[in-house]
Design a protein around this motif. Sequence first.
Motif, PDB file in Angstrom:
ATOM      1  N   ALA A   1       5.844   4.564  -7.715  1.00  0.00           N
ATOM      2  CA  ALA A   1       4.942   3.727  -6.921  1.00  0.00           C
ATOM      3  C   ALA A   1       5.677   2.485  -6.417  1.00  0.00           C
ATOM      4  O   ALA A   1       5.502   2.058  -5.267  1.00  0.00           O
ATOM      5  CB  ALA A   1       3.730   3.327  -7.754  1.00  0.00           C
ATOM      6  N   PHE A   2       6.534   1.929  -7.267  1.00  0.00           N
ATOM      7  CA  PHE A   2       7.279   0.730  -6.873  1.00  0.00           C
ATOM      8  C   PHE A   2       8.206   1.025  -5.693  1.00  0.00           C
ATOM      9  O   PHE A   2       8.251   0.289  -4.703  1.00  0.00           O
ATOM     10  CB  PHE A   2       8.088   0.194  -8.063  1.00  0.00           C
ATOM     11  CG  PHE A   2       8.827  -1.080  -7.756  1.00  0.00           C
ATOM     12  CD1 PHE A   2       8.193  -2.311  -7.837  1.00  0.00           C
ATOM     13  CD2 PHE A   2      10.169  -1.062  -7.363  1.00  0.00           C
ATOM     14  CE1 PHE A   2       8.858  -3.492  -7.541  1.00  0.00           C
ATOM     15  CE2 PHE A   2      10.848  -2.237  -7.062  1.00  0.00           C
ATOM     16  CZ  PHE A   2      10.190  -3.457  -7.145  1.00  0.00           C
ATOM     17  N   LEU A   3       8.921   2.145  -5.804  1.00  0.00           N
ATOM     18  CA  LEU A   3       9.872   2.497  -4.741  1.00  0.00           C
ATOM     19  C   LEU A   3       9.140   2.809  -3.428  1.00  0.00           C
ATOM     20  O   LEU A   3       9.612   2.466  -2.344  1.00  0.00           O
ATOM     21  CB  LEU A   3      10.736   3.687  -5.176  1.00  0.00           C
ATOM     22  CG  LEU A   3      11.805   3.350  -6.224  1.00  0.00           C
ATOM     23  CD1 LEU A   3      12.418   4.618  -6.808  1.00  0.00           C
ATOM     24  CD2 LEU A   3      12.896   2.448  -5.632  1.00  0.00           C
ATOM     25  N   LYS A   4       7.992   3.442  -3.551  1.00  0.00           N
ATOM     26  CA  LYS A   4       7.224   3.784  -2.360  1.00  0.00           C
ATOM     27  C   LYS A   4       6.741   2.511  -1.644  1.00  0.00           C
ATOM     28  O   LYS A   4       6.872   2.364  -0.426  1.00  0.00           O
ATOM     29  CB  LYS A   4       6.024   4.662  -2.764  1.00  0.00           C
ATOM     30  CG  LYS A   4       5.397   5.371  -1.614  1.00  0.00           C
ATOM     31  CD  LYS A   4       4.510   6.536  -2.076  1.00  0.00           C
ATOM     32  CE  LYS A   4       3.712   7.022  -0.878  1.00  0.00           C
ATOM     33  NZ  LYS A   4       2.290   7.130  -1.189  1.00  0.00           N
ATOM     34  N   GLY A   5       6.219   1.585  -2.427  1.00  0.00           N
ATOM     35  CA  GLY A   5       5.751   0.320  -1.860  1.00  0.00           C
ATOM     36  C   GLY A   5       6.896  -0.486  -1.263  1.00  0.00           C
ATOM     37  O   GLY A   5       6.745  -1.163  -0.247  1.00  0.00           O
ATOM     38  N   ALA A   6       8.057  -0.390  -1.892  1.00  0.00           N
ATOM     39  CA  ALA A   6       9.227  -1.123  -1.396  1.00  0.00           C
ATOM     40  C   ALA A   6       9.609  -0.607  -0.013  1.00  0.00           C
ATOM     41  O   ALA A   6       9.875  -1.380   0.912  1.00  0.00           O
ATOM     42  CB  ALA A   6      10.398  -0.960  -2.372  1.00  0.00           C
ATOM     43  N   GLU A   7       9.608   0.708   0.098  1.00  0.00           N
ATOM     44  CA  GLU A   7       9.971   1.333   1.371  1.00  0.00           C
ATOM     45  C   GLU A   7       9.046   0.847   2.491  1.00  0.00           C
ATOM     46  O   GLU A   7       9.502   0.533   3.595  1.00  0.00           O
ATOM     47  CB  GLU A   7       9.844   2.847   1.202  1.00  0.00           C
ATOM     48  CG  GLU A   7      10.661   3.661   2.152  1.00  0.00           C
ATOM     49  CD  GLU A   7      10.459   5.158   1.872  1.00  0.00           C
ATOM     50  OE1 GLU A   7      10.293   5.901   2.836  1.00  0.00           O
ATOM     51  OE2 GLU A   7      10.445   5.545   0.681  1.00  0.00           O
ATOM     52  N   ALA A   8       7.757   0.753   2.177  1.00  0.00           N
ATOM     53  CA  ALA A   8       6.782   0.312   3.176  1.00  0.00           C
ATOM     54  C   ALA A   8       7.029  -1.140   3.604  1.00  0.00           C
ATOM     55  O   ALA A   8       6.558  -1.572   4.647  1.00  0.00           O
ATOM     56  CB  ALA A   8       5.375   0.457   2.605  1.00  0.00           C
ATOM     57  N   ARG A   9       7.759  -1.881   2.782  1.00  0.00           N
ATOM     58  CA  ARG A   9       8.059  -3.286   3.110  1.00  0.00           C
ATOM     59  C   ARG A   9       9.487  -3.471   3.613  1.00  0.00           C
ATOM     60  O   ARG A   9      10.023  -4.581   3.587  1.00  0.00           O
ATOM     61  CB  ARG A   9       7.831  -4.150   1.882  1.00  0.00           C
ATOM     62  CG  ARG A   9       6.360  -4.380   1.590  1.00  0.00           C
ATOM     63  CD  ARG A   9       6.161  -4.900   0.178  1.00  0.00           C
ATOM     64  NE  ARG A   9       4.749  -5.108  -0.096  1.00  0.00           N
ATOM     65  CZ  ARG A   9       3.884  -4.142  -0.380  1.00  0.00           C
ATOM     66  NH1 ARG A   9       4.286  -2.877  -0.409  1.00  0.00           N
ATOM     67  NH2 ARG A   9       2.629  -4.416  -0.621  1.00  0.00           N
ATOM     68  N   ASP A  10      10.132  -2.383   3.989  1.00  0.00           N
ATOM     69  CA  ASP A  10      11.509  -2.452   4.505  1.00  0.00           C
ATOM     70  C   ASP A  10      12.524  -2.888   3.453  1.00  0.00           C
ATOM     71  O   ASP A  10      13.583  -3.436   3.782  1.00  0.00           O
ATOM     72  CB  ASP A  10      11.614  -3.376   5.722  1.00  0.00           C
ATOM     73  CG  ASP A  10      10.875  -2.821   6.933  1.00  0.00           C
ATOM     74  OD1 ASP A  10      10.521  -1.620   6.909  1.00  0.00           O
ATOM     75  OD2 ASP A  10      10.649  -3.585   7.888  1.00  0.00           O
TER      76      ASP A  10
END
Length: 378
Positions: free
Chosen positions: A328-337
């Motif tokens: 979940a952390f990595l996914k959210g990070a991706e969404a924030r560039d």
Amino acid sequence: MTASAANLNAKRLYNFSPGPAVLPVSVLERVRDEMLCLPGAGASILELSHRSKQFIEIQENARQRLIRLLKIPDSHEVLFLQGGARLQFSMIPINLLRGAKDKTGSNPAVAQYILTGTWGKYAVGEAKKEGSVETIYDAKSTNYDRLPSSSELSIREDAAYVHMTTNETIQGVQFQNDLSSPAPLVADCSSDFLYRPMDISKYGLVYACAQKNAGPAGVTVVIIRKDLLERSTDNLPGYLSYKNHAAEGSMWNTPPTFAIYTLGLVTQWIEETIGGLDAMLKVNHEKASTVYNIVDKFPTMFIGHAQKDSRSLMNVTFKFATEELEKAFLKGAEARDLDSLKGHRSVGGIRASIYNAMPMAGVKLLAEYMTEFANKNG
Ligand SMILES: *Cc1c(COP(=O)(O)O)cnc(C)c1O
């Protein structure tokens, strides 16, 4: 892909990659601007002879900048080599251990290795192929989360050399100070070269591949004490001899011209835009503490790998209690560039590489995201 489709993909993310890694935007812009024709050279840096006046000047300027930034004394030679840090794992014992004798003058000398992580282990593996090797510290029992104190190290005065890794890129543990050693100290500084001032006079040899903290892949800087060049025997394969490279001013064969040019621009950026290595270190402390403060604020969410006093300013490593949280952390990070945050498979979790060129804005965005994530999932 059409040109316009390519443009749509040309959005720069905050790149937390361990290497090849982020470069200063101003350096990339300059490379772009000069790519078709290096001013005054009539050709691209990619097309220019390494014997040309322009390239000789570029290489000399890069060398001089390193000498100024690190205050490299006359006792040491600066070499630009290829083959990455991995080739140095072999060249070091081939040049400095082969044929070396201990204090009796008749027994082979020993090379001593300090193991604080994965890269040191690879280095010792190569040295064992060449001669007698002793591991004097191995942090294996605590899964490479700490550094030795000097009282834990018994360095032999007559060791051929003592090898250390100043920053273990995968584990995120880093020596923040120069060690003292009675035998020539050899330091792999691949992932923290130029992050702080160093006392080069304390080292027999310092080496760093450029693609983490100093430039693009392709060039490896070796700073070697001149008396150690005498250990390179004449029957070594030519490329493997430090003495050859020193005698020919790093032009024994064609040097990696583009990588040296870019490294020169990075050192210029540190000197002129940042203001030197003291200023660089200050920025690095600010960036690292911005992330570690959040790790410490939410210790049950972000489980730091390195013990506090061994933490790296370059690679921040932490884990989550569950794999779901990590995903979940990595996914959210991706969404924030926020890109390339996944840790090395051997350690797992997250690794945020925040090298010299990572802007504070990227670090702040990461810290904000971590806070938000911890509040939401904690
Ligand atoms: C990346 C790295 C290496 C390997 O560098 P190559 O250029 O791929 O050979 C060695 N040591 C350290 C500390 C590194 O971070």
